[in-house]
Write a protein that holds these residues in place. Structure first.
Motif, PDB file in Angstrom:
ATOM      1  N   GLU A  49      37.685  32.894  38.882  1.00  0.00           N
ATOM      2  CA  GLU A  49      38.998  33.414  39.305  1.00  0.00           C
ATOM      3  C   GLU A  49      39.119  34.898  38.992  1.00  0.00           C
ATOM      4  O   GLU A  49      39.646  35.680  39.793  1.00  0.00           O
ATOM      5  N   ALA A  50      38.627  35.280  37.803  1.00  0.00           N
ATOM      6  CA  ALA A  50      38.665  36.700  37.426  1.00  0.00           C
ATOM      7  C   ALA A  50      37.868  37.534  38.418  1.00  0.00           C
ATOM      8  O   ALA A  50      38.266  38.660  38.774  1.00  0.00           O
ATOM      9  N   ALA A  51      36.752  36.987  38.891  1.00  0.00           N
ATOM     10  CA  ALA A  51      35.910  37.724  39.846  1.00  0.00           C
ATOM     11  C   ALA A  51      36.626  37.907  41.176  1.00  0.00           C
ATOM     12  O   ALA A  51      36.531  38.978  41.795  1.00  0.00           O
ATOM     13  N   ILE A  52      37.330  36.883  41.630  1.00  0.00           N
ATOM     14  CA  ILE A  52      38.082  37.024  42.895  1.00  0.00           C
ATOM     15  C   ILE A  52      39.126  38.143  42.756  1.00  0.00           C
ATOM     16  O   ILE A  52      39.235  39.022  43.614  1.00  0.00           O
ATOM     17  N   GLU A  53      39.836  38.118  41.645  1.00  0.00           N
ATOM     18  CA  GLU A  53      40.851  39.165  41.412  1.00  0.00           C
ATOM     19  C   GLU A  53      40.202  40.548  41.334  1.00  0.00           C
ATOM     20  O   GLU A  53      40.714  41.520  41.881  1.00  0.00           O
ATOM     21  N   LEU A  54      39.074  40.589  40.635  1.00  0.00           N
ATOM     22  CA  LEU A  54      38.364  41.866  40.465  1.00  0.00           C
ATOM     23  C   LEU A  54      37.981  42.457  41.822  1.00  0.00           C
ATOM     24  O   LEU A  54      38.232  43.641  42.086  1.00  0.00           O
ATOM     25  N   LEU A  55      37.396  41.634  42.681  1.00  0.00           N
ATOM     26  CA  LEU A  55      36.978  42.135  43.996  1.00  0.00           C
ATOM     27  C   LEU A  55      38.196  42.594  44.802  1.00  0.00           C
ATOM     28  O   LEU A  55      38.153  43.636  45.463  1.00  0.00           O
ATOM     29  N   ALA A  56      39.270  41.821  44.737  1.00  0.00           N
ATOM     30  CA  ALA A  56      40.480  42.197  45.488  1.00  0.00           C
ATOM     31  C   ALA A  56      41.047  43.521  44.971  1.00  0.00           C
ATOM     32  O   ALA A  56      41.645  44.288  45.726  1.00  0.00           O
ATOM     33  N   GLU A  57      40.826  43.810  43.703  1.00  0.00           N
ATOM     34  CA  GLU A  57      41.410  45.025  43.121  1.00  0.00           C
ATOM     35  C   GLU A  57      40.509  46.254  43.211  1.00  0.00           C
ATOM     36  O   GLU A  57      40.996  47.379  43.289  1.00  0.00           O
ATOM     37  N   VAL A  58      39.168  46.043  43.185  1.00  0.00           N
ATOM     38  CA  VAL A  58      38.287  47.230  43.208  1.00  0.00           C
ATOM     39  C   VAL A  58      37.578  47.420  44.544  1.00  0.00           C
ATOM     40  O   VAL A  58      37.197  48.537  44.887  1.00  0.00           O
ATOM     41  N   GLY A  59      37.381  46.338  45.323  1.00  0.00           N
ATOM     42  CA  GLY A  59      36.644  46.438  46.571  1.00  0.00           C
ATOM     43  C   GLY A  59      35.192  46.805  46.346  1.00  0.00           C
ATOM     44  O   GLY A  59      34.697  46.827  45.212  1.00  0.00           O
ATOM     45  N   ALA A  60      34.506  47.057  47.468  1.00  0.00           N
ATOM     46  CA  ALA A  60      33.133  47.578  47.403  1.00  0.00           C
ATOM     47  C   ALA A  60      33.210  49.076  47.659  1.00  0.00           C
ATOM     48  O   ALA A  60      34.297  49.608  47.884  1.00  0.00           O
ATOM     49  N   TYR A  61      32.063  49.758  47.623  1.00  0.00           N
ATOM     50  CA  TYR A  61      32.097  51.210  47.834  1.00  0.00           C
ATOM     51  C   TYR A  61      30.986  51.623  48.793  1.00  0.00           C
ATOM     52  O   TYR A  61      29.828  51.219  48.627  1.00  0.00           O
ATOM     53  N   CYS A  62      31.361  52.404  49.798  1.00  0.00           N
ATOM     54  CA  CYS A  62      30.366  52.902  50.755  1.00  0.00           C
ATOM     55  C   CYS A  62      30.016  54.341  50.402  1.00  0.00           C
ATOM     56  O   CYS A  62      30.864  55.239  50.511  1.00  0.00           O
ATOM     57  N   THR A  63      28.780  54.563  49.994  1.00  0.00           N
ATOM     58  CA  THR A  63      28.383  55.916  49.579  1.00  0.00           C
ATOM     59  C   THR A  63      28.244  56.852  50.794  1.00  0.00           C
ATOM     60  O   THR A  63      28.356  58.061  50.650  1.00  0.00           O
TER      61      THR A  63
END
Lengths: 222, 459
Positions: free
Chosen positions: B59-73
């Motif tokens: 659950e923490a991981a789902i929240e984490l992804l929703a809050e930080v997203g991925a990053y496109c360099t």
């Protein structure tokens, strides 16, 4: 002691500089440097007695894995914030750093973590570091080393297909007839001591700690 | 979520520097979630038996992804996903994938904690380097002959025509094509023509080499799997998205591999485990992955056999397998080299952590995968034997086993024995380990029997 600054004040100012580094706080580091300048603290002493011991402590904590990469990088950022204000006030000729290291990940390789660790650990150990980032062209390493009069070039490569670029740097320096001016140290996943010898580099950094020791040896040699 | 959606997000997302994303967004948010959910590493339990911990981490991981997203360099922008998009991607992740051809065609499925089904055994070097066609063929032949092999992970060629391969150069293109041709031909030579090649291809690091080597004329098939490596943490660039687009057009299932470093951006064991879990979700979305290949490593040891890493592997497996049907294979690295019992004990510990916690395996990067030709078919074979032997083992038993294994090598991780090179301890003509290595294996298997784990007959 700095002229015109009371000992108690000096201690307080030094502590503020050190605390900013130890709390990984760039804004606080900048504010502490401004305050130190305003109060007449000798900028050289501010660096040598305030900032440097703190960043060395951060480096030691990282080495023992009491803190991790983000803290190391944020502390180095804070250090840079203070230094950018203090360094211009130091008269030329007063040696501060052990020497300049130009560092980067070689062409075609975008792995940055190992390079970032070494870059920040070198800074924490008294080197001035010019970090060129990742995917750095061979000529860019050499051009920057010449421009910044770097004693050492540090080339990181994380893939078996990219370590060849480390040899290019050595060859390029040789062909430019400046090989003796810049020591080359190599590191990264697939590199070894044998590889370093094979390409004619000046040393192999197995990890951040050994790279710092290597850099210390290389600056004494040059 | 499709590739055009990912591109749109990469082009329209919040602009941010890479440093800010890593240091000021991802890293602190990981620690915030660790604290918020009370996630705590317990050194006495490298393989913990705490379902609620695993569920919290998911659950923490789902929240984490929703809050930080991925990053496109490539665009310097954050690729954001809503919680709805994340949960949907998890729900819609493939439950099974069919790989291989003929008698080697098999279904790769997700596993569960304590699952008695043997793990999928993807065997090979984990991207390790080899110096010549001869060593490549020797290794792949050896992998294909292992009875438990479900898929091959090929080594990376480092030279073509006597020249060291350079990135994104004709040498890399030729090397990647040669990698495909040699791998298929070598499997054919030992009667396993249908076995899937699942790391397409170690030699192809750049997008151009990947696209060139995937051409069917070099032997790659839709029933192989296409592996694409993610940059730590949570990063992607156009070159990687080019690989994704190429693989999608060819129709083979994509795997995203990623190696979060313990001591790196995610911090200690707790953050690294959380990072490992969140990358599963990010891989489904950004890399369009059908299955995931985590290979968490220790910053100092560059291996995955230390106590903290066993905990990271186990909690990741438990979190993912208890809360989803995502197919996940853990790739492990050893610190020690071939022809040492330490190397075999290390791989045993990591494989035990993964398999008992609901994962399948890729095995194994030997001696930190630092050296050319310092790996043999023995180490993956032992990994596969262990994987089959511990399937169904209770977590509490696995934890006791892990502690006993750690006692054998833990103190040597900082200066491990590097063992011997491929041709020093593997007889290529007789397709078996040398007498010296057979003695090492015998000693190891005696120890394992003493620990209650019965492995296969002598090699």
């Amino acid at each position: 002691m700095s002229k015109g600054v009371k000992m108690a004040d000096e201690k307080k100012l030094m502590k503020a500089l050190a605390d900013a580094i130890l709390s990984y706080d760039s804004a606080a580091a900048e504010a502490a440097a401004k305050e130190a300048i305003k109060r007449g603290l000798d900028p050289l002493e501010a660096i040598e007695k305030g900032l440097s011991p703190a960043i060395e402590e951060v480096g030691k904590k990282f080495e023992k894995m009491e803190i991790y990469l983000p803290e190391l990088m944020l502390a180095a950022d804070a250090m840079r914030s203070s230094m950018s204000l203090l360094l211009p006030l130091i008269p030329k000729g007063k040696a501060l750093s052990k020497g300049t290291v130009v560092i980067g990940t070689v062409q075609g390789d975008i792995h940055e973590i190992g390079k970032n660790i070494v870059s920040n650990m070198l800074m924490a150990n008294g080197f001035e570091v010019v970090d060129l980032g990742v995917d750095v062209k061979t000529s860019a390493f050499v051009d920057e080393a010449r421009k910044s009069n770097a004693k050492i070039i540090g080339a990181s490569a994380l893939m078996s297909s990219t370590i060849g670029s480390q040899k290019d740097i050595v060859d390029y320096l040789t062909s430019m007839k400046v090989r003796k001016k810049h020591a080359v140290m190599v590191g990264g996943g697939p590199t070894t001591g044998e590889w370093s010898k094979e390409i004619g580099a000046d040393g192999w950094g197995e990890d951040a700690a050994t790279t710092v020791k290597l850099a210390n040896r290389l600056v004494k040699r040059k | 979520m499709q590739i055009l959606d990912v591109m749109e997000k990469a082009l329209e997302g919040t602009p941010m520097s890479e440093t800010d994303y890593q240091l000021r967004r991802f890293a602190p948010k990981v620690q915030e979630k660790v604290k918020e959910y009370g996630i705590k590493y317990d050194p006495k339990h490298p393989i913990p038996d705490d379902g609620s911990l695993a569920d919290d981490m998911f659950e923490a991981a789902i929240e984490l992804l929703a809050e930080v997203g991925a990053y496109c360099t490539s665009t310097a922008r954050v690729i954001s996903y809503s919680e709805h998009e994340i949960r949907r991607a998890i729900a819609e992740a493939p439950e099974e994938i069919e790989l291989g051809e003929g008698r080697d065609r098999r279904k790769l499925r997700g596993r569960k904690v304590g699952d008695k089904t043997p793990p999928w055994c993807l065997l090979g070097t984990g991207g390790g380097a080899c110096s010549s066609d001869k060593s490549f063929i020797t290794l792949v032949e050896g992998y294909a002959e292992i009875p438990e092999t479900n898929g091959i992970t090929t080594p990376a060629l480092t030279r073509v025509g006597g020249m060291r391969i350079r990135p994104a150069s004709p040498l890399e293109v030729l090397g990647a094509q040669r990698n495909a041709v040699l791998a298929r031909e070598t499997c054919n030579r030992v009667g396993r023509e249908g076995i899937p090649i699942m790391n397409s291809l170690s030699t192809a690091e750049s997008d151009i080499a990947f696209a060139a080597a995937m051409h069917p004329k070099f032997g790659m098939r839709r029933s192989d799997a296409y592996m694409i490596c993610c940059m730590d943490p949570m990063k992607v660039d156009f070159a990687r998205l080019n690989k994704v687009t190429t693989a999608l057009s060819l129709g083979g299932p994509i795997s995203m591999c990623y190696g979060p470093l313990l001591g790196g951006y995610a911090g200690g064991a707790e953050g690294t485990a959380l990072s490992n879990i969140v990358h599963h979700m990010m891989g489904l979305l950004t890399y369009q992955a059908s299955w995931l290949l985590p290979f968490p490593l220790h910053l100092r040891y560059v291996s995955s056999s230390c106590r903290e890493l066993l905990w990271v592997i186990s909690t990741t497996g438990q979190a993912v397998s208890r809360n989803s049907h995502i197919i996940s294979l853990n790739l492990n690295y050893t610190s020690a080299g071939p022809c040492t019992t330490m190397c075999l004990f290390e791989t045993t510990a990591s494989v035990t952590a993964a398999v008992t916690s609901g994962m399948s395996i890729e095995s194994v990067g030997v001696a930190s995968n630092r050296y050319e030709d310092r790996t043999t078919p023995v180490e993956p074979r032992i990994s596969a034997e262990v994987g089959h032997a511990v399937a169904g083992m209770k977590l509490s038993e696995a934890n006791a086993l892990a502690n006993k294994l750690l006692a054998k090598y833990e103190s040597k991780l900082s200066s491990p024995p590097l063992g011997k090179g491929l041709f020093e301890c593997w007889d290529a003509d007789r397709r078996r380990p040398t007498r010296e290595y057979r003695n090492v294996i015998r000693s190891y298997k005696r120890s394992m029997a003493g620990l209650g784990v019965k492995l296969g007959e002598e090699l």
